[in-house]
Design a protein around this motif. Structure first.
Motif, mmCIF file in Angstrom:
data_model
loop_
_atom_site.group_PDB
_atom_site.id
_atom_site.type_symbol
_atom_site.label_atom_id
_atom_site.label_comp_id
_atom_site.label_asym_id
_atom_site.label_seq_id
_atom_site.Cartn_x
_atom_site.Cartn_y
_atom_site.Cartn_z
ATOM 1 N N LYS A 232 0.586 -58.368 10.124
ATOM 2 C CA LYS A 232 1.302 -57.475 9.201
ATOM 3 C C LYS A 232 2.418 -56.699 9.896
ATOM 4 N N ASN A 233 2.312 -56.547 11.215
ATOM 5 C CA ASN A 233 3.243 -55.660 11.914
ATOM 6 C C ASN A 233 4.286 -56.349 12.778
ATOM 7 N N ASP B 168 7.545 -58.795 13.577
ATOM 8 C CA ASP B 168 8.784 -58.991 12.822
ATOM 9 C C ASP B 168 8.807 -60.339 12.110
ATOM 10 N N THR C 194 4.875 -60.434 5.860
ATOM 11 C CA THR C 194 5.797 -60.632 6.977
ATOM 12 C C THR C 194 6.576 -61.944 6.803
#
Length: 225
Positions: free
Chosen positions: A27-28, A30, A51
């Motif tokens: 989820k985090n 790039d 994402t």
């Protein structure tokens, strides 16, 4: 997150077999690099991961690796996933990881699902030492490797597809002998998971009688004195 490559294991069947941490990283980052974006989209949708996703697979990794390395060097974070299991284990991942290491970029491999560990344990064959073979060469080098492996005294672990398992078992019977103990695990973590523990010759007969489906892990006893 500073520029970094994450290698993230994904479920080999049951979608529940992913860690909380893996979901958080996906989820985090790039960008998510996926072996098959259509297949991975199902997993990402299941965990509400939005994402952006780019394709990274055996057919394009030689041309995309330099671009990804440059972007990581500039501070971008990437999460690499494959269709199932841990990237770099008989799947794309090694080339990109090596390029990052050579360029002194941060790489992190998350622990998680991989098919050969449960199959090896389920085989009930000795696992204090073992040799992970993965997929045998289809043509070039196949006979050479089979002759070498016939003398191996450690338990051996092979990956195989359902339409090639018959040929592989036939070759193993020819080079290893039909009496070697073996275990064939298929559909691991799925509804129709099955592990067959027989000799190589018996497994060969079973594949002739049954239309076995699903990705397979074949575990074979090492040569005994």
């Amino acid at each position: 997150m500073a520029g970094r490559l994450y290698l993230i294991p994904t479920p080999i069947g049951n979608l529940g077999d992913i860690t909380y941490r893996s979901v958080e990283v996906l989820k985090n980052v790039d960008v998510i690099l996926a072996e098959d974006t259509r297949n991975s989209a199902k997993l990402l949708q299941h965990y509400d991961i939005t994402t952006p996703m780019h394709a990274h697979h055996a057919h394009n990794e030689h041309t995309t690796t330099d671009k990804i390395v440059n972007e990581i060097a500039q501070g971008k974070t990437f999460g690499l996933i494959t269709d199932a299991g841990t990237p770099g284990i008989s799947d794309p991942g090694f080339l990109l990881l090596r390029a990052c290491v050579e360029n002194k970029l941060d790489v992190e491999v998350l622990p998680g699902a991989t098919a050969f560990v449960p199959a090896l344990i389920l085989s009930a064959l000795p696992n204090h030492e073992f040799l992970f073979v993965g997929f045998l060469p289809v043509k070039k080098g196949r006979q050479t490797q089979l002759k070498k492996l016939a003398e191996e005294d450690r338990t051996m672990v092979f990956y195989e597809s359902p339409h090639k398992i018959g040929k592989t078992l036939k070759d193993l019977v020819e080079y290893f002998g039909g009496d070697r103990k073996a275990s064939l695990s298929r559909e691991l973590t799925k509804k129709f998971e099955e592990t067959l523990r027989y000799s190589l010759s018996e497994l060969l007969e079973i594949t002739k009688e049954r239309n076995l489906k699903g990705e397979m892990v074949l575990v074979v006893e090492g040569k005994t004195v």
